[in-house]
Design a protein around this motif. Sequence first.
Motif, mmCIF file in Angstrom:
data_model
loop_
_atom_site.group_PDB
_atom_site.id
_atom_site.type_symbol
_atom_site.label_atom_id
_atom_site.label_comp_id
_atom_site.label_asym_id
_atom_site.label_seq_id
_atom_site.Cartn_x
_atom_site.Cartn_y
_atom_site.Cartn_z
ATOM 1 N N ASN A 44 0.881 -1.730 -0.561
ATOM 2 C CA ASN A 44 0.121 -0.043 0.225
ATOM 3 C C ASN A 44 0.683 1.010 0.153
ATOM 4 O O ASN A 44 0.571 2.794 -0.554
ATOM 5 C CB ASN A 44 -0.692 -0.242 1.318
ATOM 6 N N ASN A 45 2.133 1.503 1.052
ATOM 7 C CA ASN A 45 3.097 2.260 1.772
ATOM 8 C C ASN A 45 3.705 2.333 -0.397
ATOM 9 O O ASN A 45 4.026 3.841 -0.661
ATOM 10 C CB ASN A 45 3.843 2.990 1.892
ATOM 11 N N CYS A 46 3.971 1.362 -0.973
ATOM 12 C CA CYS A 46 4.630 1.423 -2.442
ATOM 13 C C CYS A 46 3.991 2.222 -3.534
ATOM 14 O O CYS A 46 3.928 2.918 -4.447
ATOM 15 C CB CYS A 46 5.180 0.203 -2.756
ATOM 16 N N TRP A 47 2.476 1.525 -3.531
ATOM 17 C CA TRP A 47 1.146 2.338 -4.748
ATOM 18 C C TRP A 47 0.814 3.321 -4.486
ATOM 19 O O TRP A 47 1.335 3.903 -4.975
ATOM 20 C CB TRP A 47 0.117 1.493 -4.428
ATOM 21 N N LYS A 48 0.945 3.745 -3.103
ATOM 22 C CA LYS A 48 0.585 5.509 -3.373
ATOM 23 C C LYS A 48 1.621 6.122 -3.333
ATOM 24 O O LYS A 48 1.750 6.909 -3.826
ATOM 25 C CB LYS A 48 0.775 6.181 -1.220
ATOM 26 N N ARG A 49 3.072 6.166 -3.293
ATOM 27 C CA ARG A 49 4.812 6.902 -3.573
ATOM 28 C C ARG A 49 4.243 6.718 -4.856
ATOM 29 O O ARG A 49 4.929 7.716 -6.279
ATOM 30 C CB ARG A 49 5.219 5.969 -3.055
ATOM 31 N N GLN A 51 2.288 6.317 -7.416
ATOM 32 C CA GLN A 51 1.262 6.755 -7.956
ATOM 33 C C GLN A 51 1.225 8.510 -7.789
ATOM 34 O O GLN A 51 1.161 9.245 -8.461
ATOM 35 C CB GLN A 51 -0.288 6.480 -7.047
ATOM 36 N N GLN A 52 1.973 8.510 -6.685
ATOM 37 C CA GLN A 52 2.190 10.274 -6.361
ATOM 38 C C GLN A 52 3.220 10.778 -7.709
ATOM 39 O O GLN A 52 2.848 11.956 -8.275
ATOM 40 C CB GLN A 52 2.246 10.941 -5.186
ATOM 41 N N GLN A 72 -5.707 0.933 -10.429
ATOM 42 C CA GLN A 72 -4.178 0.758 -10.759
ATOM 43 C C GLN A 72 -4.441 -0.270 -10.678
ATOM 44 O O GLN A 72 -2.465 0.422 -11.523
ATOM 45 C CB GLN A 72 -4.462 0.063 -8.563
#
Length: 94
Positions: A44-49, A51-52, A72
């Motif tokens: 989840n944290n890797c996805w947020k980075r 995506q941003q 996604q």
Amino acid sequence: MATHTKTVSLTDLQQTILSNDLYNDTDNAGIDAWLQAAMDGKINNCWKRFQQEWTTRLMNDDSFTDAIPSNQADFVALVTARSDYKNRKARDDA
């Protein structure tokens, strides 16, 4: 990519130490659940980075005129197909 299954080896001592803080029954389901939650949190944290970073890069790329996917899987497919995309290993090797 395929589904990845990993095996974690813990000694009896390590299981005892983890069981001091983690709810853990005799089948080690507590440790298994904690490991899965840790992996889910990292993803989840890797996805947020991801995506941003890539939303910003795509919006600032004058040559990119397509729509940015809202789901996604399509977003990841779009980004990883780009010639300027490098995963962690490729960035470190460069």
